[in-house]
Write an enzyme that holds these catalytic residues in place. Sequence first.
Site, PDB file in Angstrom:
ATOM      1  N   GLY A 131      16.616 -30.835 -26.659  1.00  0.00           N
ATOM      2  CA  GLY A 131      16.473 -31.903 -25.690  1.00  0.00           C
ATOM      3  C   GLY A 131      16.916 -33.248 -26.217  1.00  0.00           C
ATOM      4  O   GLY A 131      17.562 -33.353 -27.261  1.00  0.00           O
TER       5      GLY A 131
ATOM      6  N   ASP B 230      18.641 -42.550 -26.555  1.00  0.00           N
ATOM      7  CA  ASP B 230      18.451 -43.988 -26.366  1.00  0.00           C
ATOM      8  C   ASP B 230      17.670 -44.552 -27.541  1.00  0.00           C
ATOM      9  O   ASP B 230      16.928 -43.822 -28.211  1.00  0.00           O
ATOM     10  CB  ASP B 230      17.709 -44.279 -25.058  1.00  0.00           C
ATOM     11  CG  ASP B 230      16.329 -43.654 -25.006  1.00  0.00           C
ATOM     12  OD1 ASP B 230      15.336 -44.384 -25.156  1.00  0.00           O
ATOM     13  OD2 ASP B 230      16.236 -42.425 -24.827  1.00  0.00           O
TER      14      ASP B 230
ATOM     15  N   GLY C  20      15.222 -29.590 -21.237  1.00  0.00           N
ATOM     16  CA  GLY C  20      14.419 -30.025 -20.105  1.00  0.00           C
ATOM     17  C   GLY C  20      15.153 -29.877 -18.788  1.00  0.00           C
ATOM     18  O   GLY C  20      14.594 -29.423 -17.788  1.00  0.00           O
TER      19      GLY C  20
ATOM     20  N   ARG D 277      12.187 -22.787  -8.054  1.00  0.00           N
ATOM     21  CA  ARG D 277      12.048 -24.245  -8.114  1.00  0.00           C
ATOM     22  C   ARG D 277      13.268 -24.924  -8.744  1.00  0.00           C
ATOM     23  O   ARG D 277      13.174 -26.039  -9.273  1.00  0.00           O
ATOM     24  CB  ARG D 277      10.776 -24.657  -8.871  1.00  0.00           C
ATOM     25  CG  ARG D 277       9.484 -24.280  -8.152  1.00  0.00           C
ATOM     26  CD  ARG D 277       8.263 -24.565  -9.011  1.00  0.00           C
ATOM     27  NE  ARG D 277       7.035 -24.257  -8.288  1.00  0.00           N
ATOM     28  CZ  ARG D 277       6.209 -25.164  -7.776  1.00  0.00           C
ATOM     29  NH1 ARG D 277       6.490 -26.456  -7.898  1.00  0.00           N
ATOM     30  NH2 ARG D 277       5.112 -24.799  -7.146  1.00  0.00           N
TER      31      ARG D 277
END
Length: 238
Positions: free
Chosen positions: A90, A205, A21, A44
């Site tokens: 990710g 997490d 990501g 971007r």
Amino acid sequence: MATPHINAEMGDFADVVLMPGDPLRAKYIAETFLQDVRQVNNVRGMLGFTGTYKGRKISVMGHGMGIPSCSIYAKELITDFGVKVIIRVGSCGAVLPDVELRDVVIGMGACTDSKVNRLRFKDQDFAAIADFELVQNAVSAAKAKDIKVRVGNIFSADLFYSPDPEMFDVMEKYGILGVEMEAAGIYGVAAEYGARALTICTVSDHIKKGTQTTSEERQTTFNEMIEIALESVLLLED
């Protein structure tokens, strides 16, 4: 030819792209694991790189956060740059008591609260699953490196800050290994456009326990997941 979101040319990307990501994680992967690296996208700030790993041409590019963002990049890579395989690498959150921080999770299937796959699948439920060979190769690569992995369902959420914390109890009941925000979308795009996809995540997490890694750790220290992804690419049949 360049697209609205990728300023590259045909041939700049390998047929296999690893996609974290975070574009800075893409930069870290390229600089740490690949040789003969060159940058192929910066639109971007979504950095993309192509290089080689043990002689095999591989690209790595960020996809941003959430299904809308990753779907744009996945679609353009497949339809405009000839990419055949996308491996998302990710982070994810955990809800099961026996899943710990830094555990590696392979998303064999991806549940979701997003409606994007229903939009593309005539309002029916689409089974968003990974490519079997990619799953098999990732498991084999992990075993060869003696890295423990968990394989099963993950959940792709539309909202990072969930208004319904009781949903995490439902996920635990159904054995969801990890909660992230992209896999179901990437699997849907791959199916729609005839490519193959896999998601490998590292637990950053634990939603139930309230433990977490730092942003710097997420960016630069989830190496086992990257090694599994890269080694699995070497096992691909032509």
